[in-house]
Design a protein around this motif. Sequence first.
Motif, mmCIF file in Angstrom:
data_model
loop_
_atom_site.group_PDB
_atom_site.id
_atom_site.type_symbol
_atom_site.label_atom_id
_atom_site.label_comp_id
_atom_site.label_asym_id
_atom_site.label_seq_id
_atom_site.Cartn_x
_atom_site.Cartn_y
_atom_site.Cartn_z
ATOM 1 N N GLU A 71 66.167 19.084 -10.650
ATOM 2 C CA GLU A 71 65.668 17.803 -11.137
ATOM 3 C C GLU A 71 65.322 17.880 -12.619
ATOM 4 O O GLU A 71 65.567 16.922 -13.388
ATOM 5 C CB GLU A 71 64.452 17.371 -10.322
ATOM 6 C CG GLU A 71 64.794 16.979 -8.891
ATOM 7 C CD GLU A 71 63.627 16.344 -8.179
ATOM 8 O OE1 GLU A 71 62.511 16.360 -8.746
ATOM 9 O OE2 GLU A 71 63.820 15.829 -7.064
ATOM 10 N N ILE A 107 68.563 17.663 -14.673
ATOM 11 C CA ILE A 107 69.163 16.332 -14.760
ATOM 12 C C ILE A 107 68.339 15.416 -15.655
ATOM 13 O O ILE A 107 68.889 14.621 -16.443
ATOM 14 C CB ILE A 107 69.316 15.737 -13.344
ATOM 15 C CG1 ILE A 107 70.356 16.560 -12.568
ATOM 16 C CG2 ILE A 107 69.717 14.276 -13.406
ATOM 17 C CD1 ILE A 107 70.455 16.217 -11.119
ATOM 18 N N THR A 108 67.031 15.532 -15.597
ATOM 19 C CA THR A 108 66.181 14.613 -16.368
ATOM 20 C C THR A 108 65.991 15.074 -17.821
ATOM 21 O O THR A 108 66.003 14.258 -18.748
ATOM 22 C CB THR A 108 64.813 14.471 -15.696
ATOM 23 O OG1 THR A 108 64.241 15.785 -15.522
ATOM 24 C CG2 THR A 108 64.953 13.787 -14.351
ATOM 25 N N ILE A 141 77.643 19.532 -12.446
ATOM 26 C CA ILE A 141 76.500 18.797 -11.887
ATOM 27 C C ILE A 141 76.069 17.679 -12.825
ATOM 28 O O ILE A 141 75.836 16.535 -12.396
ATOM 29 C CB ILE A 141 75.334 19.772 -11.605
ATOM 30 C CG1 ILE A 141 75.698 20.692 -10.424
ATOM 31 C CG2 ILE A 141 74.055 19.007 -11.303
ATOM 32 C CD1 ILE A 141 74.677 21.780 -10.174
ATOM 33 N N THR A 142 75.946 17.986 -14.089
ATOM 34 C CA THR A 142 75.517 16.952 -15.039
ATOM 35 C C THR A 142 76.578 15.862 -15.224
ATOM 36 O O THR A 142 76.247 14.721 -15.572
ATOM 37 C CB THR A 142 75.214 17.597 -16.391
ATOM 38 O OG1 THR A 142 76.366 18.362 -16.850
ATOM 39 C CG2 THR A 142 74.004 18.522 -16.280
ATOM 40 N N PHE A 168 76.625 13.653 -11.541
ATOM 41 C CA PHE A 168 75.377 13.168 -10.944
ATOM 42 C C PHE A 168 75.370 11.639 -10.885
ATOM 43 O O PHE A 168 75.797 10.962 -11.827
ATOM 44 C CB PHE A 168 74.186 13.678 -11.762
ATOM 45 C CG PHE A 168 72.875 13.105 -11.340
ATOM 46 C CD1 PHE A 168 72.246 13.540 -10.185
ATOM 47 C CD2 PHE A 168 72.255 12.117 -12.100
ATOM 48 C CE1 PHE A 168 71.022 13.013 -9.807
ATOM 49 C CE2 PHE A 168 71.042 11.583 -11.722
ATOM 50 C CZ PHE A 168 70.432 12.036 -10.564
ATOM 51 N N LYS A 194 72.903 8.318 -10.182
ATOM 52 C CA LYS A 194 71.529 7.848 -10.053
ATOM 53 C C LYS A 194 71.412 6.820 -8.932
ATOM 54 O O LYS A 194 72.364 6.112 -8.621
ATOM 55 C CB LYS A 194 71.051 7.224 -11.370
ATOM 56 C CG LYS A 194 70.895 8.217 -12.510
ATOM 57 C CD LYS A 194 70.341 7.524 -13.742
ATOM 58 C CE LYS A 194 70.135 8.493 -14.893
ATOM 59 N NZ LYS A 194 69.577 7.817 -16.095
ATOM 60 N N ILE A 198 73.640 14.510 -6.141
ATOM 61 C CA ILE A 198 74.727 15.314 -6.686
ATOM 62 C C ILE A 198 75.837 15.321 -5.641
ATOM 63 O O ILE A 198 75.672 15.876 -4.552
ATOM 64 C CB ILE A 198 74.269 16.749 -6.985
ATOM 65 C CG1 ILE A 198 73.081 16.731 -7.952
ATOM 66 C CG2 ILE A 198 75.418 17.567 -7.558
ATOM 67 C CD1 ILE A 198 72.481 18.106 -8.197
#
Length: 447
Positions: free
Chosen positions: A36, A39-40, A67-68, A71, A73, A226
């Motif tokens: 987390e 990603i943030t 992953i990035t 992803f 939201k 993900i």
Amino acid sequence: MAESQLLCLEDGLMPPAVPESRPQFYYSEQQRAALERLITDGDGAFKNLLKDENGQDFLSAREIKTITGTFVKYPSEEDDGANRGSRNDSGSLRSTYWPQMSDTEVPPLDIGWPSSGLFKGVTRVSVFTHPPKENSPHIKEVTRKLIQESCKVVAIVMDLLTDLQILRDLFEASKRGVPVYIVLDDQGAPLFLDMCSRLKVGDRELKNVRTRTVKGVGLNLSVGKIPGNVHSKYMLIDGDKVMFGTYSFSWSSSRMDRNMITVMSGQVVDFYDNDFRQLYAISDKLDLFKVFHISKPQTGTVSRAAVPKRPEAATSRFQVNLGDVKVPAHKYHNPKYLLALGQIPGRTEPLQDFLNKMEPPDPELEPEPEPENPAEELENLTPVPSPPEKKQSKKFKTLTFSTKRWKKGKKDKTSDTVIEESAANPSDDAGKWCIKRLKKKRVLYSG
């Protein structure tokens, strides 16, 4: 709320943490929090968090990039509120909805599937590689040969299906009437559609093809999800063979990559049969007719021949009435009993036309008329000369017995009476000869 979620809210029911040294280790709360943060806040915050908590960096550079980049939201509160308002206005859904079963129907295998569960024999294994070993075919040849020899079904689970030759073989199998089921990875579906458009497929090629897409398991986080991928690569042939391995159905995979496939037959095929049906049930539909703007071919219905209505049962439930004749019910459907109903197959004509075509009988072949006085005919009969008697050989002794028979301790004198009456009224030589033969009915020969 689900039962598993309710159990997690109770105290003292959290499972103990499994150390990383044990094979059962699978989930770590520390890793979830680090994902987390990645990603943030980015890669730097991700590594700083692991360093502060004395954790190891468990992601490679390639995994971080994937992953990035993939992803997804969760929808924002404004979008979610607008969707909820439209649902409440329509009244189609309630605010609390906890279904016990899925509200969507399971997609059927509508174009046919071979029966499973029967014993398929001993498991046999063949392994092929690329580059091929000595005196061994290459993996693409093995794959195309299996598709071309199929006659019941072809079912494919693949991450990438872009090889033109394999696609042609699949569409040719569809034109032969073989059901073709394809389950693709969701990210590989656009590439598959692009190659199909190059082949200019029509309704004949797509008639017996069903294509669907499926996603990986993925990982749900508090800020989004993900997504995962499908890396299963196998193909079922006729329900009794399976091919699986590292080979993706693409040109580069068959020419430039090192791959290995295994072809197996036997009872192990049931495992892949069940796995394919589970993936097919959770997959999403990919309508090729709609994508390529092709009208679906109309499936014609086969007309059945008219079957005569069975008459009402007679005294027994195993019989049927055909007028005055009772025929067993199991013989009623025999074609030869159609004659009893007058339903003779083939061309029919009126009875008068049939009689007119009959030829008159030949007078020379007609039988002689019967005499008016049978007694006069008997008097005019000429006696048949008696055959010459053969002399008995000296080697045999002739013994004459009475024709009396013993039956249940009682004598039967009927035969003696007939012989005496015949001897008393001899009519001719033929009668005498018959009497002699009756008297010598039983003869024992001894050497």
